[in-house]
Design an enzyme around this catalytic site. Structure first.
Site, short mmCIF file in Angstrom:
data_model
loop_
_atom_site.label_atom_id
_atom_site.label_comp_id
_atom_site.label_asym_id
_atom_site.label_seq_id
_atom_site.Cartn_x
_atom_site.Cartn_y
_atom_site.Cartn_z
N CYS A 9 9.95 3.53 -41.02
CA CYS A 9 11.07 3.05 -40.19
C CYS A 9 11.57 1.74 -40.78
CB CYS A 9 10.67 2.93 -38.72
SG CYS A 9 9.40 1.71 -38.36
N ASN A 12 8.43 -1.27 -39.37
CA ASN A 12 7.02 -0.84 -39.37
C ASN A 12 6.21 -1.52 -38.25
OD1 ASN A 12 4.14 -0.84 -41.64
ND2 ASN A 12 4.79 0.76 -40.25
N CYS A 14 7.44 -0.68 -34.64
CA CYS A 14 7.70 0.10 -33.41
C CYS A 14 7.51 1.60 -33.61
CB CYS A 14 9.10 -0.18 -32.88
SG CYS A 14 9.36 -1.89 -32.37
N ARG A 15 8.42 2.22 -34.37
CA ARG A 15 8.42 3.69 -34.46
C ARG A 15 7.39 4.26 -35.42
NH1 ARG A 15 14.62 3.96 -35.87
NH2 ARG A 15 13.92 1.99 -36.82
N SER A 16 7.38 3.77 -36.68
CA SER A 16 6.46 4.41 -37.65
C SER A 16 4.98 4.19 -37.35
CB SER A 16 6.81 4.04 -39.10
OG SER A 16 6.75 2.66 -39.31
N ASP A 123 15.87 3.25 -32.48
CA ASP A 123 15.07 2.03 -32.60
C ASP A 123 14.91 1.41 -31.21
OD1 ASP A 123 13.98 -0.41 -33.14
OD2 ASP A 123 15.36 -0.88 -34.78
P1 4NP Z 1 11.01 -0.29 -36.05
O1 4NP Z 1 11.79 -1.31 -35.11
O2 4NP Z 1 11.89 -0.07 -37.26
O3 4NP Z 1 10.87 0.92 -35.21
O4 4NP Z 1 9.68 -0.93 -36.41
C1 4NP Z 1 12.21 -2.57 -35.58
C2 4NP Z 1 11.40 -3.65 -35.40
C3 4NP Z 1 11.81 -4.89 -35.84
C4 4NP Z 1 13.03 -5.04 -36.46
C5 4NP Z 1 13.84 -3.94 -36.64
C6 4NP Z 1 13.43 -2.71 -36.19
N1 4NP Z 1 13.47 -6.33 -36.89
O5 4NP Z 1 14.62 -6.42 -37.31
O6 4NP Z 1 12.70 -7.27 -36.83
#
Ligand code: 4NP
Length: 155
Positions: A9, A12, A14-16, A123
């Site tokens: 994702c 790294n 939240c989702r992955s 997201d």
């Molecule tokens: P993820 O979510 O891609 O599902 O881990 C996010 C977590 C943090 C950020 C973006 C997406 N960020 O910009 O910090």
């Protein structure tokens, strides 16, 4: 040699990490290795978001020991399957691929459920806790299908 699966994702956190934990819970550990990475570098070395940890825990999965890392080009050779969470991740990863073999390893995870529809796992980072349950449900459903296919293919 285990079959290696990478979940990708943006952050790294939240989702992955959820995708990694759920997928790993459905595959035999002696035959499969599951990891996750982010296309971005903001959260390298960080634990998953506490909302992801809580959501996994509610469902009997412990992802609290995971540490964030950034996707790297050697992952194309290291892993057999690379599942990305959304279209933006897909574009970012595909741009790093150098060969047709590398590109062929990359797929949008929900296309396993909804072929060619290119649906994103949204997201949940800036949303409410409900967003994490929603992500969990989507990933739980699609990883059932992926696990079934992979176990059949690599038994
Ligand atoms: P993820 O979510 O891609 O599902 O881990 C996010 C977590 C943090 C950020 C973006 C997406 N960020 O910009 O910090």
């Amino acid at each position: 040699m285990p079959v290696k699966i990478l979940m990708v994702c943006l952050g790294n956190i939240c989702r992955s990490p959820l995708a990694e934990g759920i997928m790993a819970s459905k595959l035999p550990k002696d035959k499969f290795f599951v990891d996750s990475a982010g296309t971005g570098s903001w959260h390298v070395g960080h634990c998953p978001d506490k909302r992801s940890i809580e959501t996994a825990k509610k469902n009997g999965i412990n992802i609290s020991a995971q540490k964030g890392r950034q996707f790297k080009t050697s992952d194309f050779d290291e892993f057999d399957y690379i599942f990305v969470m959304d279209n933006s991740n897909y574009n970012d990863v595909i741009h790093l691929a150098k060969t047709p073999e590398q590109r062929a390893k990359v797929s949008l995870i929900l296309n396993e459920l909804f072929p060619d529809e290119n649906v994103d796992v949204p997201d949940p980072y800036y949303g409410t806790a409900n967003g994490f349950d929603n992500v969990y449900e989507m990933l739980d459903e699609v990883t059932d299908l992926i696990a079934e296919k992979l176990i059949q293919k690599h038994q």
